[in-house]
Design a protein around this motif. Structure first.
Motif, PDB file in Angstrom:
ATOM      1  N   LYS A  61       0.709  -1.120   0.090  1.00  0.00           N
ATOM      2  CA  LYS A  61      -0.117  -0.076  -0.030  1.00  0.00           C
ATOM      3  C   LYS A  61       0.944   1.225   0.080  1.00  0.00           C
ATOM      4  O   LYS A  61       1.747   1.438   0.876  1.00  0.00           O
ATOM      5  N   LEU A  62       0.513   2.255  -0.828  1.00  0.00           N
ATOM      6  CA  LEU A  62       1.429   3.502  -0.898  1.00  0.00           C
ATOM      7  C   LEU A  62       0.387   4.574  -0.167  1.00  0.00           C
ATOM      8  O   LEU A  62      -0.499   4.966  -0.442  1.00  0.00           O
ATOM      9  N   VAL A  63       1.061   5.092   0.734  1.00  0.00           N
ATOM     10  CA  VAL A  63       0.583   6.207   1.661  1.00  0.00           C
ATOM     11  C   VAL A  63       1.012   7.343   1.232  1.00  0.00           C
ATOM     12  O   VAL A  63       2.210   7.844   1.333  1.00  0.00           O
ATOM     13  N   SER A  64       0.321   8.369   0.450  1.00  0.00           N
ATOM     14  CA  SER A  64       0.765   9.616  -0.210  1.00  0.00           C
ATOM     15  C   SER A  64       0.264  10.711   0.692  1.00  0.00           C
ATOM     16  O   SER A  64      -0.732  10.899   1.004  1.00  0.00           O
ATOM     17  N   LEU A  65       1.158  11.709   0.844  1.00  0.00           N
ATOM     18  CA  LEU A  65       1.044  12.990   1.563  1.00  0.00           C
ATOM     19  C   LEU A  65       1.480  14.046   0.488  1.00  0.00           C
ATOM     20  O   LEU A  65       2.414  14.152   0.089  1.00  0.00           O
ATOM     21  N   ASP A  66       0.552  15.207   0.593  1.00  0.00           N
ATOM     22  CA  ASP A  66       0.926  16.343  -0.233  1.00  0.00           C
ATOM     23  C   ASP A  66       2.117  17.317   0.446  1.00  0.00           C
ATOM     24  O   ASP A  66       1.725  17.717   1.631  1.00  0.00           O
ATOM     25  N   ASP A  67       3.178  17.689  -0.349  1.00  0.00           N
ATOM     26  CA  ASP A  67       4.018  18.591   0.409  1.00  0.00           C
ATOM     27  C   ASP A  67       3.966  20.188  -0.214  1.00  0.00           C
ATOM     28  O   ASP A  67       4.483  20.774   0.053  1.00  0.00           O
ATOM     29  N   ALA A  68       3.241  20.074  -1.451  1.00  0.00           N
ATOM     30  CA  ALA A  68       3.026  21.309  -1.851  1.00  0.00           C
ATOM     31  C   ALA A  68       4.548  21.940  -2.564  1.00  0.00           C
ATOM     32  O   ALA A  68       4.613  23.175  -2.669  1.00  0.00           O
TER      33      ALA A  68
END
Length: 369
Positions: A61-68
């Motif tokens: 599973k890929l856990v993706s967070l936005d860092d802009a």
């Protein structure tokens, strides 16, 4: 909203036996469209693996967070992923500054970072980083080799930052030592966030260069290419051939600027043409894409697909599904043929791939090699 849903889709499905991979990247700023493509390709491969039982019976599973595209946010996201989500590895960061911030956190916690989307030398200096794509130096070398067939005058457009400045110095060194046919006639610099490159285009034209290596971000390269075409046509100057690196999206630039501006200009690519099935890896990718309506076939999606394949191969070869196990597996890989696309890792050498291709587009937007 896209990133929130992406994160939730990864998190809500997680169970104790899931293999969690962490990602912090730009999903809402300058590189958002390119990251969506990269992730679409990566997730297509992970879905294929999970449909076949995952890795040792465990879904990946890929856990993706936005860092802009913020180094500060990227650092905080990396800590969250490692400390709170307990990810086994980090994956698919975007940009030199955010990636360098993530590397500091990864080093502190002995967590490998796989497939950062940058070719910067600083990224390759870390023993926890395993790039898949070729370096920017390899891209520049291919450009210099290509233009040096006959004597030529070269100017360099340089983004004044960690991306542009070191590469310009590398160009100076290489033209002096290896390419006597190339006459480096000048350097024109600009700040990364400059919205207007009219002055730089005029300076380049005044140098009477025949070729230009444009070391710039996608938005700046688009602005520069437009200005070079417009000013050359208005002044009667011959327009120099403009070389651009793989961080420029050739298709997006073509869509915005058209064939008259883009056509004939070489763009370096760090993967084989995704639309040609002469290689097993591209044939496999095209077959996967044919079963996934909506998956765009381009260099970005192929890079995500290939990067996920490297990640899964490391998980499969790891003695234990842990950060240490994955890093040891990567360093023990040596030469890995992914289907006509080769990567190499060993202890002390995390180069990844050396593949670089130069392409342009014809009037219809079709690739020419």
């Amino acid at each position: 909203m896209f990133v929130t849903l992406l994160g939730l889709s990864s998190l809500t499905a997680s169970a104790a036996d899931d293999i969690l991979i962490g990602q912090t990247a730009d999903f809402s700023s300058v590189a958002a469209a390119q990251m969506r493509d990269f992730n679409a390709g990566a997730l297509a491969y992970l879905e294929r693996v999970n449909a076949s039982g995952g890795v040792r019976g465990r879904p990946v599973k890929l856990v993706s967070l936005d860092d802009a595209f913020s180094a500060e946010k990227a650092s905080g996201n990396a800590r969250t992923l490692i400390k709170d989500r307990k990810v086994v590895a980090l994956f698919g960061t975007r940009g030199t500054d955010p990636t360098e911030a993530v590397i500091k956190v990864a080093q502190e916690n002995d967590v490998p970072l796989i497939a950062p989307i940058t070719g910067a030398d600083s990224v390759r200096a870390s023993d926890v980083v395993f790039p898949v794509r070729a370096s920017y130096r390899a891209e520049v070398d291919e450009m210099l080799k290509h233009m040096s067939i006959s004597p030529v005058k070269l100017a360099v457009l340089v983004q004044h930052d960690k991306f542009g400045d070191p590469l310009y110095q590398y160009i100076v060194e290489r033209t002096k030592k290896t390419y006597p046919n190339i006459n480096l006639v000048g350097k024109v610099s600009f700040e990364r966030k400059s919205p207007d490159l009219k002055p730089q285009a005029q300076q380049i034209l005044n140098l009477d260069a025949q070729t230009v290596i444009a070391l710039c971000n996608p938005s700046a390269c688009e602005s520069f290419s437009r200005e070079m075409f417009s000013q050359a046509r208005a002044s009667g100057h011959s327009r120099p051939t403009i070389y651009q690196t793989s961080i420029t999206d050739i298709y997006a630039q073509f869509a915005k600027l058209g064939p008259d501006v883009v056509g004939g200009n070489p763009y370096s690519q760090i993967l084989p043409d995704p639309n040609r099935i002469h290689l097993p890896i591209t044939k496999e990718f095209m077959a996967t894409a044919s079963r996934k309506p909506g998956l765009v076939v381009n260099y970005r999606t192929l890079e995500g697909y290939v990067s996920a394949k490297v990640l899964v191969r490391a998980l499969e070869q790891a003695s234990t599904i842990s950060s240490r196990g994955v890093q040891s597996a990567l360093e023990g890989m040596d030469r890995q043929d992914l289907g006509g696309f080769v990567i190499r890792y060993s202890r002390g050498d995390h180069q990844g791939s050396n593949f670089v291709d130069l392409v342009t587009l014809d009037k219809r937007g079709r690739l020419i090699h």
